[in-house]
Design a protein around this motif. Structure first.
Motif, PDB file in Angstrom:
ATOM      1  N   ASN A   1       9.449   3.606   4.051  1.00  0.00           N
ATOM      2  CA  ASN A   1       8.765   2.356   3.732  1.00  0.00           C
ATOM      3  C   ASN A   1       7.993   2.519   2.429  1.00  0.00           C
ATOM      4  N   ALA A   2       8.402   1.794   1.384  1.00  0.00           N
ATOM      5  CA  ALA A   2       7.804   1.960   0.057  1.00  0.00           C
ATOM      6  C   ALA A   2       6.316   1.636   0.052  1.00  0.00           C
ATOM      7  N   SER A   3       5.926   0.613   0.806  1.00  0.00           N
ATOM      8  CA  SER A   3       4.515   0.231   0.847  1.00  0.00           C
ATOM      9  C   SER A   3       3.653   1.335   1.446  1.00  0.00           C
ATOM     10  N   MET A   4       4.118   1.955   2.526  1.00  0.00           N
ATOM     11  CA  MET A   4       3.366   3.032   3.166  1.00  0.00           C
ATOM     12  C   MET A   4       3.312   4.266   2.274  1.00  0.00           C
TER      13      MET A   4
ATOM     14  N   GLU B   1      -4.849   3.017   6.228  1.00  0.00           N
ATOM     15  CA  GLU B   1      -5.749   3.532   5.187  1.00  0.00           C
ATOM     16  C   GLU B   1      -6.694   4.583   5.788  1.00  0.00           C
TER      17      GLU B   1
ATOM     18  N   ASP C   1       3.452   4.329  -1.021  1.00  0.00           N
ATOM     19  CA  ASP C   1       2.523   4.036  -2.122  1.00  0.00           C
ATOM     20  C   ASP C   1       1.066   4.103  -1.648  1.00  0.00           C
ATOM     21  N   GLN C   2       0.821   3.613  -0.433  1.00  0.00           N
ATOM     22  CA  GLN C   2      -0.539   3.647   0.106  1.00  0.00           C
ATOM     23  C   GLN C   2      -1.005   5.090   0.305  1.00  0.00           C
TER      24      GLN C   2
ATOM     25  N   ARG D   1      -2.413  -2.288   8.029  1.00  0.00           N
ATOM     26  CA  ARG D   1      -2.619  -1.645   6.734  1.00  0.00           C
ATOM     27  C   ARG D   1      -4.010  -0.995   6.663  1.00  0.00           C
TER      28      ARG D   1
END
Length: 332
Positions: free
Chosen positions: A141-144, A196, A146-147, A192
């Motif tokens: 998952n690109a979003s995870m 974090e 990057d986070q 999200r």
């Protein structure tokens, strides 16, 4: 049998006495010192305990080197009799070889048996981690990703940290020393904001090399299995590791209540791991209530050492180095 007693009895018993007494001194000093610091200075307590763990591992190794040093035969030693004596000074224990019986030599055998038993548990846990690693699959998952990278950069970690999922874990955790990775339960979904918090907690463990010190703690228990003070130090070290991470997360996110809610959400259905498992679980069930109470009472602490804390750490390290390296306790 006389040759064995003559050759090995004194160094073996000297090593055991040295290990017992030095281990007890270090363990007692760490327990008293970290207790005196109270519940607020978690980072300083963690640093002192890490220094102590290193000293406890070094004690039997250095003692073996001191007590089993190779001696020259009488005719050769006479030639070099004028050489400067560089041996480590010894505090004698008044026991002569005449008092050492065959039954007394069973003590080293029991000590080695204890090391083998605890060592087998260490190897079993390492094998368990090997099997766990085989169940992990990369999270794409690109979003995870990057986070995780953003949180990693924000706390100053320069090396790569993997992100994986596994059906074999029931709580987010971190494992790996040379190639660390954050492991998420395969069947759990997180918001999200929760991610974090999870990433920050696990990355602080990585930044502090807590997996390495947890493994060293197990080595300490194998080498000092007979010493309850060392067991107390290792348990305290594991507990303080999570307290330091709690302080960092609350300090950076400024929200103790949100952090507590995240801990509670990930602990549901959590199976407590064995004490020899070298993974850093975010919510370890045995100490969770204590951690939540501490967060609510002391939330918002600044997790820095300060000049005084740094001075105390350096002085402690030098004192332990002097005792472990230069003080020798042996049989007279």
């Amino acid at each position: 049998m006389e040759w064995i007693l003559d050759r090995f009895a004194e160094p073996i018993l000297s090593t055991l006495i040295d290990t017992i007494l030095k281990g007890s001194l270090v363990g007692a000093a760490l327990i008293v010192g970290t207790t005196a610091l109270g519940g607020r200075r978690a980072r300083l307590r963690g640093l002192l305990l890490n220094i102590g763990i290193l000293a406890l591992v070094a004690i039997p190794i250095i003692s073996i080197q001191q007590n089993f040093s190779i001696t020259l035969p009488a005719e050769q030693s006479a030639i070099g009799s004028q050489a400067i004596d560089t041996s480590v000074p010894s505090i004698p224990i008044p026991v002569s070889l005449d008092q050492i019986s065959v039954e007394l030599l069973m003590i080293p055998g029991l000590y080695l048996l204890g090391i083998l038993v605890l060592g087998s548990r260490v190897l079993s846990s390492l094998y368990g981690l090997f099997k766990l690693n085989r169940t992990c699959v990369p999270i794409n998952n690109a979003s995870m990703i990057d986070q995780l990278a953003r949180v990693r950069d924000s706390i100053g970690i320069r090396r790569n940290v993997g992100l994986r999922a596994s059906p074999s874990v029931e709580s987010p955790c971190q494992m790996g020393i040379l190639t660390p990775a954050v492991i998420l339960p395969a069947d759990m979904k997180f918001s999200r904001d929760a991610l974090e918090t999870i990433f920050l907690h696990e990355l602080v463990h990585i930044k502090r090399h807590d997996c390495f010190y947890k493994m060293l703690g197990s080595v300490c228990l194998a080498l000092h299995w007979f010493n309850p003070l060392v067991w107390g130090v290792v348990r305290r070290c594991s507990r303080v590791q999570d307290q330091v991470c709690d302080d960092w997360v609350v300090y950076l996110q400024k929200s103790p209540d949100h952090y507590v809610e995240t801990l509670i959400s990930v602990v549901r259905g959590f199976r407590t791991p064995g004490s020899f498992t070298y993974q850093m679980d975010m919510a370890q069930g045995s100490g969770l209530l204590e951690r939540i109470r501490r967060i609510r009472e002391l939330g918002g602490l600044t997790p820095t050492l300060g000049s005084a804390g740094l001075t105390v750490s350096v002085m402690t390290g030098l004192a332990l180095l002097a005792m472990v390296g230069f003080l020798r306790i042996g049989i007279a």
